[in-house]
Design a protein around this motif. Structure first.
Motif, mmCIF file in Angstrom:
data_model
loop_
_atom_site.group_PDB
_atom_site.id
_atom_site.type_symbol
_atom_site.label_atom_id
_atom_site.label_comp_id
_atom_site.label_asym_id
_atom_site.label_seq_id
_atom_site.Cartn_x
_atom_site.Cartn_y
_atom_site.Cartn_z
ATOM 1 N N ILE A 119 -0.514 -6.932 -16.200
ATOM 2 C CA ILE A 119 -0.725 -7.681 -14.739
ATOM 3 C C ILE A 119 0.584 -7.560 -14.082
ATOM 4 C CG2 ILE A 119 -1.583 -9.453 -13.395
ATOM 5 C CD1 ILE A 119 -3.319 -10.417 -15.702
ATOM 6 N N VAL A 120 0.503 -7.049 -13.118
ATOM 7 C CA VAL A 120 1.592 -7.428 -12.122
ATOM 8 C C VAL A 120 1.297 -7.908 -10.728
ATOM 9 C CG1 VAL A 120 3.711 -5.956 -11.006
ATOM 10 C CG2 VAL A 120 3.025 -5.170 -12.916
ATOM 11 N N SER A 121 1.715 -9.150 -10.488
ATOM 12 C CA SER A 121 1.040 -9.798 -9.515
ATOM 13 C C SER A 121 2.354 -10.047 -8.464
ATOM 14 C CB SER A 121 0.707 -10.994 -9.776
ATOM 15 O OG SER A 121 0.318 -11.859 -8.840
ATOM 16 N N PHE A 122 2.123 -9.966 -7.061
ATOM 17 C CA PHE A 122 3.057 -10.079 -6.076
ATOM 18 C C PHE A 122 2.722 -11.400 -5.389
ATOM 19 C CE2 PHE A 122 3.337 -5.407 -6.700
ATOM 20 C CZ PHE A 122 4.986 -5.235 -6.445
ATOM 21 N N ARG A 179 0.856 -1.136 -0.087
ATOM 22 C CA ARG A 179 0.018 0.093 -0.093
ATOM 23 C C ARG A 179 0.859 1.225 0.039
ATOM 24 N NH1 ARG A 179 -2.947 -3.081 3.578
ATOM 25 N NH2 ARG A 179 -2.257 -1.729 5.484
ATOM 26 N N ASP A 180 1.963 1.464 0.741
ATOM 27 C CA ASP A 180 2.812 2.336 1.146
ATOM 28 C C ASP A 180 3.570 2.712 -0.190
ATOM 29 O OD1 ASP A 180 1.462 2.658 3.415
ATOM 30 O OD2 ASP A 180 3.271 2.196 4.629
ATOM 31 N N VAL A 181 4.147 1.582 -0.612
ATOM 32 C CA VAL A 181 5.234 1.820 -1.723
ATOM 33 C C VAL A 181 4.816 1.314 -3.231
ATOM 34 C CG1 VAL A 181 7.632 0.855 -2.521
ATOM 35 C CG2 VAL A 181 6.970 1.070 0.117
ATOM 36 N N ALA A 182 4.313 0.301 -3.218
ATOM 37 C CA ALA A 182 3.966 -0.154 -4.792
ATOM 38 C C ALA A 182 2.677 0.431 -5.331
ATOM 39 C CB ALA A 182 3.708 -1.857 -4.891
ATOM 40 N N ILE A 183 1.669 0.753 -4.408
ATOM 41 C CA ILE A 183 0.256 1.565 -5.191
ATOM 42 C C ILE A 183 0.776 2.762 -5.879
ATOM 43 C CG2 ILE A 183 -1.855 2.423 -4.645
ATOM 44 C CD1 ILE A 183 -2.261 0.135 -2.691
ATOM 45 N N PRO A 184 1.595 3.693 -5.041
ATOM 46 C CA PRO A 184 1.664 4.891 -5.689
ATOM 47 C C PRO A 184 2.806 4.809 -6.927
ATOM 48 C CG PRO A 184 2.419 4.907 -3.341
ATOM 49 C CD PRO A 184 1.930 3.618 -3.568
ATOM 50 N N ALA A 185 3.582 3.992 -6.598
ATOM 51 C CA ALA A 185 4.582 3.906 -7.813
ATOM 52 C C ALA A 185 4.128 3.292 -9.150
ATOM 53 C CB ALA A 185 5.827 2.873 -7.190
ATOM 54 N N LEU A 186 3.267 2.156 -8.767
ATOM 55 C CA LEU A 186 2.454 1.564 -10.126
ATOM 56 C C LEU A 186 1.396 2.523 -10.738
ATOM 57 C CD1 LEU A 186 2.956 -2.128 -9.165
ATOM 58 C CD2 LEU A 186 4.264 -0.923 -10.877
ATOM 59 N N ALA A 187 0.556 3.080 -9.802
ATOM 60 C CA ALA A 187 -0.503 4.041 -10.065
ATOM 61 C C ALA A 187 0.085 5.038 -11.094
ATOM 62 C CB ALA A 187 -1.039 4.578 -9.034
ATOM 63 N N ALA A 188 1.391 5.589 -10.856
ATOM 64 C CA ALA A 188 1.848 6.409 -11.724
ATOM 65 C C ALA A 188 2.112 6.132 -13.048
ATOM 66 C CB ALA A 188 3.211 7.128 -11.149
ATOM 67 N N HIS A 189 2.105 4.788 -13.507
ATOM 68 C CA HIS A 189 2.138 4.019 -14.616
ATOM 69 C C HIS A 189 0.893 3.558 -15.277
ATOM 70 C CE1 HIS A 189 6.524 4.498 -14.818
ATOM 71 N NE2 HIS A 189 6.531 4.174 -13.505
ATOM 72 N N GLY A 190 -0.415 3.888 -14.474
ATOM 73 C CA GLY A 190 -1.683 3.344 -14.635
ATOM 74 C C GLY A 190 -2.130 2.241 -14.308
ATOM 75 N N ASP A 206 -5.893 -4.068 -6.914
ATOM 76 C CA ASP A 206 -7.141 -5.059 -6.868
ATOM 77 C C ASP A 206 -7.344 -5.100 -5.192
ATOM 78 O OD1 ASP A 206 -5.515 -7.108 -6.271
ATOM 79 O OD2 ASP A 206 -6.655 -8.509 -7.882
ATOM 80 N N GLY A 207 -6.337 -5.031 -4.402
ATOM 81 C CA GLY A 207 -6.555 -5.348 -2.931
ATOM 82 C C GLY A 207 -6.028 -6.628 -2.577
ATOM 83 N N SER A 208 -5.766 -7.474 -3.689
ATOM 84 C CA SER A 208 -5.101 -8.905 -3.317
ATOM 85 C C SER A 208 -3.733 -9.142 -4.016
ATOM 86 C CB SER A 208 -6.162 -9.971 -3.784
ATOM 87 O OG SER A 208 -6.414 -9.944 -5.183
ATOM 88 N N ARG A 209 -3.007 -8.214 -3.850
ATOM 89 C CA ARG A 209 -1.430 -8.327 -4.289
ATOM 90 C C ARG A 209 -1.594 -8.192 -5.766
ATOM 91 N NH1 ARG A 209 -0.531 -12.624 0.155
ATOM 92 N NH2 ARG A 209 -0.582 -11.072 2.084
ATOM 93 N N THR A 210 -2.350 -7.858 -6.394
ATOM 94 C CA THR A 210 -2.393 -7.726 -8.124
ATOM 95 C C THR A 210 -2.756 -6.418 -8.342
ATOM 96 O OG1 THR A 210 -3.129 -10.122 -8.108
ATOM 97 C CG2 THR A 210 -3.228 -8.870 -10.356
ATOM 98 N N PHE A 211 -2.002 -5.769 -9.588
ATOM 99 C CA PHE A 211 -2.167 -4.801 -10.146
ATOM 100 C C PHE A 211 -2.388 -4.884 -11.444
ATOM 101 C CE2 PHE A 211 0.294 -3.990 -6.496
ATOM 102 C CZ PHE A 211 0.378 -2.797 -6.171
ATOM 103 N N ARG A 212 -3.429 -4.241 -12.249
ATOM 104 C CA ARG A 212 -3.893 -4.370 -13.561
ATOM 105 C C ARG A 212 -3.666 -3.039 -14.165
ATOM 106 N NH1 ARG A 212 -7.117 -6.720 -10.795
ATOM 107 N NH2 ARG A 212 -7.109 -8.986 -10.796
ATOM 108 N N ARG A 213 -3.382 -2.857 -15.476
ATOM 109 C CA ARG A 213 -3.370 -1.775 -16.387
ATOM 110 C C ARG A 213 -4.294 -2.178 -17.587
ATOM 111 N NH1 ARG A 213 1.949 1.244 -18.023
ATOM 112 N NH2 ARG A 213 2.461 -0.539 -18.853
ATOM 113 N N LEU A 214 -5.652 -1.739 -17.604
ATOM 114 C CA LEU A 214 -6.453 -2.199 -18.788
ATOM 115 C C LEU A 214 -6.068 -1.195 -20.170
ATOM 116 C CD1 LEU A 214 -8.959 -3.997 -19.143
ATOM 117 C CD2 LEU A 214 -10.326 -1.895 -18.619
ATOM 118 N N LEU A 215 -5.901 -2.093 -21.082
ATOM 119 C CA LEU A 215 -5.555 -1.210 -22.377
ATOM 120 C C LEU A 215 -6.613 -0.648 -22.790
ATOM 121 C CD1 LEU A 215 -2.660 -3.987 -23.441
ATOM 122 C CD2 LEU A 215 -2.488 -2.000 -22.153
ATOM 123 N N SER A 216 -6.286 0.161 -24.020
ATOM 124 C CA SER A 216 -7.277 1.078 -24.461
ATOM 125 C C SER A 216 -8.262 0.182 -25.190
ATOM 126 C CB SER A 216 -6.640 1.969 -25.543
ATOM 127 O OG SER A 216 -5.752 1.532 -26.480
#
Length: 157
Positions: free
Chosen positions: A49-52, A17-28, A32-42
């Motif tokens: 998908i980036v999954s920890f 929450r403190d480190v990865a969310i702001p850094a990856l949000a800056a890249h779109g 999802d709250g369960s250690r997975t980040f997604r960037r939906l393409l246009s």
């Protein structure tokens, strides 16, 4: 042992929450709250998908990062905005360790010796100490932005 893992997991989730969310949000990317980040393409039909992933058994107390590109139809009934890395086709999945350049590239190319110095499966340590765990997550995020985002973009639809 279970208590230690739960306090480690709690520190890890706080570090995400403190480190990865702001850094990856800056890249779109959205978390999802369960250690997975997604960037939906246009096109709305694909997502990056980036999954920890926390380690288990002999890898307990560590984590790694999995990357994938999900395209509608990869797995029936799964939408791009809900896909996990394991839902992606095999050729559009990787671990961050495969993207980090080897420390000794010449040794990595030698027969036999290359097995020792070849592509590592990179796992970072976590503990119940938030500052140490945050440092590990920060290093992983640096690898994602330095090596992973280019891999995702190069394989996008």
């Amino acid at each position: 042992m279970a208590h230690t893992m739960s306090s480690r997991a709690s520190a890890f989730d706080t570090a995400l929450r403190d480190v990865a969310i702001p850094a990856l949000a800056a890249h779109g990317f959205r978390f999802d709250g369960s250690r997975t980040f997604r960037r939906l393409l246009s096109d709305g039909r694909s997502s990056q998908i980036v999954s920890f992933q926390l380690g288990r058994r002999s890898l307990e107390g560590t984590f790694t990062v999995n990357l994938g590109i999900f395209t509608e139809g990869d797995r029936l009934g799964v939408r791009p905005d809900h896909a996990k890395e394991y839902d992606c086709q095999f050729e559009r999945r990787t671990r961050i360790g495969a993207l980090i350049p080897p420390r000794f590239p010449r040794l990595a190319s030698l027969p036999f010796v290359g097995m020792l110095f070849g592509i590592p499966d990179k796992w970072w340590p976590i503990s119940d100490d938030l500052s140490r765990t945050s440092a590990s997550v920060s290093t992983a995020v640096d690898m994602i932005t330095g090596h992973g985002l280019g891999w995702l973009s190069a394989r996008g639809p």
